[in-house]
Design an enzyme around this catalytic site. Structure first.
Site, PDB file in Angstrom:
ATOM      1  N   LYS A  50     -72.676 112.891   9.533  1.00 41.92           N
ATOM      2  CA  LYS A  50     -72.238 113.835   8.729  1.00 41.92           C
ATOM      3  C   LYS A  50     -73.195 114.780   9.599  1.00 41.92           C
ATOM      4  CE  LYS A  50     -69.015 112.300   5.883  1.00 41.92           C
ATOM      5  NZ  LYS A  50     -68.181 112.737   6.166  1.00 41.92           N
ATOM      6  N   SER A 276     -69.898 100.856   5.327  1.00 45.31           N
ATOM      7  CA  SER A 276     -69.140 101.009   5.795  1.00 45.31           C
ATOM      8  C   SER A 276     -69.005 100.565   7.616  1.00 45.31           C
ATOM      9  CB  SER A 276     -68.663 102.610   5.506  1.00 45.31           C
ATOM     10  OG  SER A 276     -70.187 103.140   6.431  1.00 45.31           O
TER      11      SER A 276
END
Length: 363
Positions: A50, A276
């Site tokens: 991110k 993830s």
């Protein structure tokens, strides 16, 4: 006009974000040795992919005048984006407010606070993730703060089209490889859409598979259903920047299987990645099963495991029938060379370019 110190700060932050190694993870599955390529995004400034999106969004917002020095900013997040905007926003001198569902890991909450941001936790009764978005929009409407809108901002896609995708392409290129498929879990969808656009511009036949938890298949059903433990993907809706008609079939993996895979990557190879990342590895394995064991399949190790120390990642996970991770034996990994940045701003390229090949930066 942007004050001179802001471009300098953004340039300096750029040296802490992106240009991550591409790992060739070697393993055996069904008695045959294989490899899957994974971009080590856990090595970014705050430990997640991110950071790329957050830095690009802030840079573009300054360029178009949507963001000014000292202006407050706010964002709704499931964790990593909030951490990224907290760190980068504070580094650029902005007050930051983060809205986040209250069931996210304690580490996420503590990291955001430690980075000098104000955090507003949102309960399920207040709307959870959708409530976080609503509250951030209400704050922006009343206070005039900058709102990145990560789920609908096309700069999110552009961040990966301009950095992550080219890096993957060139890191494979210098090994004489082209990607057969790219797999990535969908939170905002910026990664799969942005990387996918660049890879298809170079190799139109590449497969692009979005990934979701099979326990909560939001992409497949079109709405929130079930629950899962893979923080950061499959929130409560399909973001507007995700164009499923431009992608290949959705891949689903079990959250427990993903936890086991992430645990294996850490305990066997020393790669401390989040849940993830385990999911992405298994999704890449499923795609490789369809394409053939020698297929060049690329995925993302999205973040590090430090944000999951209070979650089930640190607990014993029961094995269920049909899990893929139980058939994987990890052997080791190689780190593919980093490449020069397309925005290297005149810095010398730090690698040797084969004769006749173009540098990624065009120089």
């Amino acid at each position: 006009m942007i004050p001179l110190d802001i471009p300098r700060r953004i340039h300096d932050l750029g040296h802490l974000v992106g240009n991550t190694p591409l790992l060739a993870v070697h393993f055996t599955y069904k008695g045959r040795e294989r490899r899957i390529f994974a971009k080590a995004e856990n090595l970014n400034m705050t430990g997640s992919i991110k950071d790329r999106m957050a830095l690009h969004v802030l840079r573009r917002a300054y360029e178009v005048g949507a963001l000014r020095p000292g202006m407050p900013m706010a964002e709704a997040t499931s964790g990593n984006t909030g951490i990224a905007f907290s760190a980068l926003g504070r580094a650029l001198g902005h007050p930051v407010t983060i809205f986040m569902p209250d069931w996210m890991s304690q580490e996420r909450k503590d990291l955001i606070r430690s980075l000098g941001a104000t955090i507003r936790l949102v309960s399920r009764e207040e709307g959870g993730f959708l409530g976080s978005i609503r509250l951030s929009e209400e704050l922006a409407a009343t206070s005039g703060c900058f709102l990145p809108c990560q789920f609908s901002n096309e700069d999110n896609v552009a961040a990966h089209m301009e950095s992550t995708g080219p890096e993957i392409w060139w890191q494979l290129h210098f090994q004489g490889l082209v990607p057969d498929a790219f797999v990535a879990g969908v939170g905002t969808g910026g990664t799969i859409m942005g990387v996918g656009k660049f890879l298809r511009s170079q190799h139109p036949a590449v497969k692009l598979h979005p990934l979701e938890p099979s326990n909560s298949p939001t992409l497949s059903t079109g709405h929130k259903v079930g629950k899962h433990r893979i923080q950061g993907i499959s929130d409560e809706f399909i973001p507007s920047i995700v164009k499923l008609d431009e992608l290949d079939p959705v891949v689903g993996v079990d959250d427990g299987d993903s936890i086991l895979m992430a645990q294996m990557l850490a305990s066997k190879l020393g790669l401390g990645v989040g849940i993830s990342s385990g999911a992405n590895f298994l999704g890449a394995l499923k795609v490789q099963e369809e394409l053939g064991p020698d297929a060049v399949v690329v995925t993302i190790f999205s973040d590090d495991n430090k944000k999951y120390l209070s979650t089930d990642l640190m607990r014993e996970e029961p094995v269920k029938a049909g899990f893929l991770s139980t058939g994987v034996e990890l052997l080791g990994f190689e780190a593919c060379r980093r490449v020069c940045r397309t925005c290297c701003d005149g810095d010398a390229c730090a690698y040797v370019v084969p004769e006749g090949a173009a540098r990624p930066c065009g120089r």
